[in-house]
Motif scaffolding. Sequence first.
Motif, PDB file in Angstrom:
ATOM      1  N   ASP A   1       0.834  -1.205   0.000  1.00  0.00           N
ATOM      2  CA  ASP A   1       0.000   0.000   0.000  1.00  0.00           C
ATOM      3  C   ASP A   1       0.871   1.258   0.000  1.00  0.00           C
ATOM      4  O   ASP A   1       0.506   2.277  -0.591  1.00  0.00           O
ATOM      5  CB  ASP A   1      -0.910   0.014   1.232  1.00  0.00           C
ATOM      6  CG  ASP A   1      -2.017  -1.030   1.146  1.00  0.00           C
ATOM      7  OD1 ASP A   1      -2.258  -1.556   0.045  1.00  0.00           O
ATOM      8  OD2 ASP A   1      -2.614  -1.348   2.196  1.00  0.00           O
TER       9      ASP A   1
ATOM     10  N   GLU B   1       3.402   6.481  -5.208  1.00  0.00           N
ATOM     11  CA  GLU B   1       3.300   6.711  -6.647  1.00  0.00           C
ATOM     12  C   GLU B   1       2.272   7.790  -6.977  1.00  0.00           C
ATOM     13  O   GLU B   1       2.283   8.334  -8.081  1.00  0.00           O
ATOM     14  CB  GLU B   1       2.935   5.403  -7.350  1.00  0.00           C
ATOM     15  CG  GLU B   1       4.098   4.400  -7.399  1.00  0.00           C
ATOM     16  CD  GLU B   1       3.676   3.052  -7.941  1.00  0.00           C
ATOM     17  OE1 GLU B   1       2.440   2.822  -8.064  1.00  0.00           O
ATOM     18  OE2 GLU B   1       4.557   2.221  -8.228  1.00  0.00           O
ATOM     19  N   ASN B   2       1.409   8.085  -6.012  1.00  0.00           N
ATOM     20  CA  ASN B   2       0.332   9.036  -6.263  1.00  0.00           C
ATOM     21  C   ASN B   2       0.361  10.271  -5.371  1.00  0.00           C
ATOM     22  O   ASN B   2      -0.471  11.164  -5.528  1.00  0.00           O
ATOM     23  CB  ASN B   2      -1.024   8.336  -6.097  1.00  0.00           C
ATOM     24  CG  ASN B   2      -1.253   7.261  -7.130  1.00  0.00           C
ATOM     25  OD1 ASN B   2      -1.520   7.546  -8.286  1.00  0.00           O
ATOM     26  ND2 ASN B   2      -1.111   6.008  -6.720  1.00  0.00           N
ATOM     27  N   ASN B   3       1.324  10.335  -4.450  1.00  0.00           N
ATOM     28  CA  ASN B   3       1.383  11.451  -3.506  1.00  0.00           C
ATOM     29  C   ASN B   3       2.820  11.862  -3.264  1.00  0.00           C
ATOM     30  O   ASN B   3       3.724  11.025  -3.235  1.00  0.00           O
ATOM     31  CB  ASN B   3       0.757  11.057  -2.162  1.00  0.00           C
ATOM     32  CG  ASN B   3      -0.706  10.696  -2.288  1.00  0.00           C
ATOM     33  OD1 ASN B   3      -1.576  11.548  -2.262  1.00  0.00           O
ATOM     34  ND2 ASN B   3      -0.973   9.393  -2.433  1.00  0.00           N
ATOM     35  N   LYS B   4       3.035  13.145  -3.071  1.00  0.00           N
ATOM     36  CA  LYS B   4       4.364  13.656  -2.748  1.00  0.00           C
ATOM     37  C   LYS B   4       4.595  13.583  -1.244  1.00  0.00           C
ATOM     38  O   LYS B   4       3.764  14.044  -0.452  1.00  0.00           O
ATOM     39  CB  LYS B   4       4.528  15.093  -3.221  1.00  0.00           C
ATOM     40  CG  LYS B   4       5.945  15.631  -3.010  1.00  0.00           C
ATOM     41  CD  LYS B   4       6.049  17.078  -3.454  1.00  0.00           C
ATOM     42  CE  LYS B   4       7.492  17.561  -3.333  1.00  0.00           C
ATOM     43  NZ  LYS B   4       8.069  17.378  -1.989  1.00  0.00           N
TER      44      LYS B   4
ATOM     45  N   LYS C   1       3.790   1.648  -1.474  1.00  0.00           N
ATOM     46  CA  LYS C   1       4.286   1.900  -2.836  1.00  0.00           C
ATOM     47  C   LYS C   1       3.227   2.614  -3.663  1.00  0.00           C
ATOM     48  O   LYS C   1       3.519   3.581  -4.373  1.00  0.00           O
ATOM     49  CB  LYS C   1       4.688   0.584  -3.495  1.00  0.00           C
ATOM     50  CG  LYS C   1       5.245   0.747  -4.906  1.00  0.00           C
ATOM     51  CD  LYS C   1       5.773  -0.565  -5.433  1.00  0.00           C
ATOM     52  CE  LYS C   1       6.204  -0.451  -6.886  1.00  0.00           C
ATOM     53  NZ  LYS C   1       7.261   0.565  -7.078  1.00  0.00           N
ATOM     54  N   GLU C   2       1.985   2.143  -3.559  1.00  0.00           N
ATOM     55  CA  GLU C   2       0.892   2.786  -4.300  1.00  0.00           C
ATOM     56  C   GLU C   2       0.688   4.222  -3.837  1.00  0.00           C
ATOM     57  O   GLU C   2       0.486   5.131  -4.653  1.00  0.00           O
ATOM     58  CB  GLU C   2      -0.404   1.998  -4.097  1.00  0.00           C
ATOM     59  CG  GLU C   2      -1.579   2.572  -4.872  1.00  0.00           C
ATOM     60  CD  GLU C   2      -2.853   1.769  -4.700  1.00  0.00           C
ATOM     61  OE1 GLU C   2      -3.904   2.216  -5.206  1.00  0.00           O
ATOM     62  OE2 GLU C   2      -2.802   0.712  -4.050  1.00  0.00           O
ATOM     63  N   PHE C   3       0.763   4.445  -2.529  1.00  0.00           N
ATOM     64  CA  PHE C   3       0.602   5.793  -1.982  1.00  0.00           C
ATOM     65  C   PHE C   3       1.685   6.720  -2.519  1.00  0.00           C
ATOM     66  O   PHE C   3       1.409   7.844  -2.949  1.00  0.00           O
ATOM     67  CB  PHE C   3       0.666   5.740  -0.453  1.00  0.00           C
ATOM     68  CG  PHE C   3       0.363   7.054   0.217  1.00  0.00           C
ATOM     69  CD1 PHE C   3      -0.914   7.348   0.665  1.00  0.00           C
ATOM     70  CD2 PHE C   3       1.357   8.004   0.415  1.00  0.00           C
ATOM     71  CE1 PHE C   3      -1.202   8.558   1.286  1.00  0.00           C
ATOM     72  CE2 PHE C   3       1.092   9.217   1.029  1.00  0.00           C
ATOM     73  CZ  PHE C   3      -0.194   9.494   1.466  1.00  0.00           C
TER      74      PHE C   3
END
Length: 237
Positions: free
Chosen positions: A39, A45-48, A41-43
């Motif tokens: 989770d 990839e979509n958040n700074k 890694k996904e976070f």
Amino acid sequence: MMHKCLIIDDEKPARELVKNYVEMLPGFEVVGLLENAVDGKEFLENNKVDLLFVDIQMPQLSGLELANSLEEKPQIIFTTAFREFAVEGFELEALDYLVKPISRDRFMKAIDKYLHYETLVDTVETGSFPASQAYIFLKVGKEQRKILLNDILYIEGLKDYLKVFTKTEILVVRERLGYMELKLPGENFARIHKSFIVALNKIEGFTTSIVKIGNQELPIGRSYKKDFEQVMAELQL
């Protein structure tokens, strides 16, 4: 400016402890509290995120594997109960390594290191001055030294410090090479090896395996070869 922090740990007490420490700091906020690295890694990839606290031993994906998989890495502080992972963590250029149970004093030392890194490079002036006058401030011993970018030949990384080779001297700076790679302007500098960053305008020649600067022949690492060749091809257009 708020420093955005992500905390990843499969143990709830450990997550909560780091969260409580972070929330006591002015200017810091927890933007994510996750129990696994998948989770995380996904976070990421979509958040700074500015600062990542991540446990090393976790199911499915370890903290080390997560850090190694990220194309754009935030500053990373590993947390773990096992000291034997420290060397591998620092090879990934982690900011720090906290051994559980984490005391508040030790946590604050890691935060001090993070804040030092954030302010180490005072400024790189490239817009309002000619390129020949662009500079950077680096801490050499106890002194902040102003270094003209045009004076830098190359930089060698040696674990937790650097050697900055200039036209006139060699400066020893307590810093990590990955951090300098982020701060130096990409149009002027390129990383060619896990241990070397070179000034592009100081390259006198190169092959598929070495870069020549003055009398020095510096190796090109396999994982950096493609990007370096692309940079040099663009310069020759």
